[in-house]
Design a protein around this motif. Sequence first.
Motif, PDB file in Angstrom:
ATOM      1  N   VAL A 101       7.983 -20.669 -57.397  1.00  0.00           N
ATOM      2  CA  VAL A 101       8.492 -19.944 -58.555  1.00  0.00           C
ATOM      3  C   VAL A 101       9.324 -20.927 -59.382  1.00  0.00           C
ATOM      4  CG1 VAL A 101       9.969 -18.054 -59.330  1.00  0.00           C
ATOM      5  CG2 VAL A 101       8.526 -17.754 -57.306  1.00  0.00           C
ATOM      6  N   TYR A 102       9.008 -21.015 -60.665  1.00  0.00           N
ATOM      7  CA  TYR A 102       9.726 -21.890 -61.597  1.00  0.00           C
ATOM      8  C   TYR A 102      10.383 -21.048 -62.684  1.00  0.00           C
ATOM      9  CZ  TYR A 102       6.830 -25.744 -59.769  1.00  0.00           C
ATOM     10  OH  TYR A 102       6.198 -26.663 -58.980  1.00  0.00           O
ATOM     11  N   SER A 103      11.388 -21.634 -63.352  1.00  0.00           N
ATOM     12  CA  SER A 103      12.098 -20.967 -64.437  1.00  0.00           C
ATOM     13  C   SER A 103      12.064 -21.826 -65.699  1.00  0.00           C
ATOM     14  CB  SER A 103      13.555 -20.728 -64.032  1.00  0.00           C
ATOM     15  OG  SER A 103      14.336 -20.340 -65.130  1.00  0.00           O
ATOM     16  N   VAL A 104      11.757 -21.195 -66.837  1.00  0.00           N
ATOM     17  CA  VAL A 104      11.767 -21.908 -68.115  1.00  0.00           C
ATOM     18  C   VAL A 104      13.197 -22.321 -68.466  1.00  0.00           C
ATOM     19  CG1 VAL A 104      11.307 -21.739 -70.599  1.00  0.00           C
ATOM     20  CG2 VAL A 104       9.715 -20.717 -68.967  1.00  0.00           C
ATOM     21  N   SER A 105      14.153 -21.415 -68.280  1.00  0.00           N
ATOM     22  CA  SER A 105      15.540 -21.699 -68.656  1.00  0.00           C
ATOM     23  C   SER A 105      16.230 -22.685 -67.721  1.00  0.00           C
ATOM     24  CB  SER A 105      16.351 -20.408 -68.745  1.00  0.00           C
ATOM     25  OG  SER A 105      16.381 -19.760 -67.492  1.00  0.00           O
ATOM     26  N   LYS A 106      15.760 -22.789 -66.482  1.00  0.00           N
ATOM     27  CA  LYS A 106      16.317 -23.739 -65.506  1.00  0.00           C
ATOM     28  C   LYS A 106      15.150 -24.461 -64.835  1.00  0.00           C
ATOM     29  CE  LYS A 106      20.282 -20.792 -64.570  1.00  0.00           C
ATOM     30  NZ  LYS A 106      21.348 -21.336 -65.278  1.00  0.00           N
ATOM     31  N   PRO A 107      14.519 -25.385 -65.543  1.00  0.00           N
ATOM     32  CA  PRO A 107      13.258 -25.968 -65.067  1.00  0.00           C
ATOM     33  C   PRO A 107      13.327 -26.747 -63.758  1.00  0.00           C
ATOM     34  CG  PRO A 107      13.966 -26.999 -67.121  1.00  0.00           C
ATOM     35  CD  PRO A 107      14.902 -25.879 -66.853  1.00  0.00           C
ATOM     36  N   MET A 108      14.492 -27.250 -63.379  1.00  0.00           N
ATOM     37  CA  MET A 108      14.574 -28.002 -62.128  1.00  0.00           C
ATOM     38  C   MET A 108      14.880 -27.112 -60.924  1.00  0.00           C
ATOM     39  SD  MET A 108      13.513 -30.919 -62.685  1.00  0.00           S
ATOM     40  CE  MET A 108      13.844 -31.673 -61.116  1.00  0.00           C
ATOM     41  N   ARG A 109      15.203 -25.851 -61.178  1.00  0.00           N
ATOM     42  CA  ARG A 109      15.395 -24.914 -60.061  1.00  0.00           C
ATOM     43  C   ARG A 109      14.057 -24.283 -59.726  1.00  0.00           C
ATOM     44  NH1 ARG A 109      20.902 -21.390 -60.431  1.00  0.00           N
ATOM     45  NH2 ARG A 109      22.288 -23.131 -60.040  1.00  0.00           N
ATOM     46  N   ASN A 110      13.772 -24.206 -58.443  1.00  0.00           N
ATOM     47  CA  ASN A 110      12.531 -23.548 -58.040  1.00  0.00           C
ATOM     48  C   ASN A 110      12.729 -22.895 -56.683  1.00  0.00           C
ATOM     49  OD1 ASN A 110      11.667 -25.479 -55.870  1.00  0.00           O
ATOM     50  ND2 ASN A 110      11.689 -26.893 -57.596  1.00  0.00           N
ATOM     51  N   ILE A 111      11.832 -22.002 -56.379  1.00  0.00           N
ATOM     52  CA  ILE A 111      11.821 -21.315 -55.092  1.00  0.00           C
ATOM     53  C   ILE A 111      10.461 -21.605 -54.473  1.00  0.00           C
ATOM     54  CG2 ILE A 111      11.923 -19.079 -53.931  1.00  0.00           C
ATOM     55  CD1 ILE A 111      13.500 -18.094 -56.479  1.00  0.00           C
ATOM     56  N   LYS A 112      10.469 -22.243 -53.313  1.00  0.00           N
ATOM     57  CA  LYS A 112       9.224 -22.653 -52.668  1.00  0.00           C
ATOM     58  C   LYS A 112       8.934 -21.790 -51.454  1.00  0.00           C
ATOM     59  CE  LYS A 112       9.847 -27.521 -53.748  1.00  0.00           C
ATOM     60  NZ  LYS A 112      10.009 -28.862 -53.188  1.00  0.00           N
ATOM     61  N   LYS A 113       7.685 -21.438 -51.308  1.00  0.00           N
ATOM     62  CA  LYS A 113       7.191 -20.844 -50.065  1.00  0.00           C
ATOM     63  C   LYS A 113       6.114 -21.793 -49.559  1.00  0.00           C
ATOM     64  CE  LYS A 113       6.502 -18.254 -46.633  1.00  0.00           C
ATOM     65  NZ  LYS A 113       7.218 -18.670 -45.456  1.00  0.00           N
ATOM     66  N   LEU A 114       6.503 -22.607 -48.593  1.00  0.00           N
ATOM     67  CA  LEU A 114       5.593 -23.606 -48.060  1.00  0.00           C
ATOM     68  C   LEU A 114       4.661 -22.987 -47.025  1.00  0.00           C
ATOM     69  CD1 LEU A 114       8.205 -26.484 -47.604  1.00  0.00           C
ATOM     70  CD2 LEU A 114       6.752 -25.996 -49.586  1.00  0.00           C
ATOM     71  N   ASN A 115       3.445 -23.472 -46.978  1.00  0.00           N
ATOM     72  CA  ASN A 115       2.427 -23.005 -46.024  1.00  0.00           C
ATOM     73  C   ASN A 115       2.213 -21.492 -46.091  1.00  0.00           C
ATOM     74  OD1 ASN A 115       2.023 -25.673 -44.918  1.00  0.00           O
ATOM     75  ND2 ASN A 115       4.020 -25.411 -43.941  1.00  0.00           N
ATOM     76  N   ALA A 116       2.168 -20.968 -47.308  1.00  0.00           N
ATOM     77  CA  ALA A 116       1.972 -19.531 -47.503  1.00  0.00           C
ATOM     78  C   ALA A 116       0.587 -19.088 -47.014  1.00  0.00           C
ATOM     79  CB  ALA A 116       2.152 -19.167 -48.972  1.00  0.00           C
ATOM     80  N   HIS A 117      -0.412 -19.926 -47.237  1.00  0.00           N
ATOM     81  CA  HIS A 117      -1.781 -19.621 -46.813  1.00  0.00           C
ATOM     82  C   HIS A 117      -2.453 -20.888 -46.307  1.00  0.00           C
ATOM     83  CE1 HIS A 117      -2.069 -15.493 -48.382  1.00  0.00           C
ATOM     84  NE2 HIS A 117      -1.284 -15.932 -49.362  1.00  0.00           N
ATOM     85  N   LYS A 118      -2.961 -20.817 -45.092  1.00  0.00           N
ATOM     86  CA  LYS A 118      -3.701 -21.945 -44.530  1.00  0.00           C
ATOM     87  C   LYS A 118      -4.905 -22.241 -45.420  1.00  0.00           C
ATOM     88  CE  LYS A 118      -5.971 -23.404 -40.308  1.00  0.00           C
ATOM     89  NZ  LYS A 118      -6.460 -23.006 -38.995  1.00  0.00           N
ATOM     90  N   GLU A 119      -5.120 -23.480 -45.739  1.00  0.00           N
ATOM     91  CA  GLU A 119      -6.233 -23.963 -46.557  1.00  0.00           C
ATOM     92  C   GLU A 119      -6.100 -23.641 -48.038  1.00  0.00           C
ATOM     93  OE1 GLU A 119      -9.979 -22.870 -44.801  1.00  0.00           O
ATOM     94  OE2 GLU A 119      -9.310 -23.488 -42.810  1.00  0.00           O
ATOM     95  N   GLY A 120      -4.967 -23.120 -48.493  1.00  0.00           N
ATOM     96  CA  GLY A 120      -4.733 -22.986 -49.927  1.00  0.00           C
ATOM     97  C   GLY A 120      -4.456 -21.583 -50.409  1.00  0.00           C
ATOM     98  N   VAL A 121      -3.679 -21.519 -51.501  1.00  0.00           N
ATOM     99  CA  VAL A 121      -3.385 -20.265 -52.191  1.00  0.00           C
ATOM    100  C   VAL A 121      -4.375 -20.149 -53.346  1.00  0.00           C
ATOM    101  CG1 VAL A 121      -1.656 -18.961 -53.487  1.00  0.00           C
ATOM    102  CG2 VAL A 121      -0.933 -20.417 -51.577  1.00  0.00           C
ATOM    103  N   ASN A 122      -5.150 -19.070 -53.358  1.00  0.00           N
ATOM    104  CA  ASN A 122      -6.163 -18.874 -54.397  1.00  0.00           C
ATOM    105  C   ASN A 122      -5.660 -18.089 -55.591  1.00  0.00           C
ATOM    106  OD1 ASN A 122      -8.038 -20.235 -52.843  1.00  0.00           O
ATOM    107  ND2 ASN A 122      -8.848 -18.378 -51.935  1.00  0.00           N
TER     108      ASN A 122
END
Length: 122
Positions: free
Chosen positions: A71-92
Amino acid sequence: MVSKPSFLKISPKEDYLAAGDASGKIVCYDLSTFAVKTSRWAFHTAKINSIAWNEDNDHIVSGSLDTNFIVYSVSKPMRNIKKLNAHKEGVNAVCWIDNKTVASAGTDAALKLWKVTFPDAS
């Protein structure tokens, strides 16, 4: 080196265009001036498969072949929220269910719901 675009999405109020590419980078354009709003969304390591804008017109969620969504923010571009390994073999695919819930689908044939907690505004 410039990578080929892999996914484009216009914001709900049609202010911005988020353009994801095959290398995992996302550039956000201001559609009123056609200038780059931010090119700092470069935390994926593989092709962007999906982008969805939140109704707030400030946040996007992106899904990638790298198995993560961010998740990225236009107003705060360097802040993000990551969910790593959400889906094996890729998020479609990713989408917002409401302002604080993301749905994701992956190559693993799973559909998952995720609560998003935004950092304090400070």
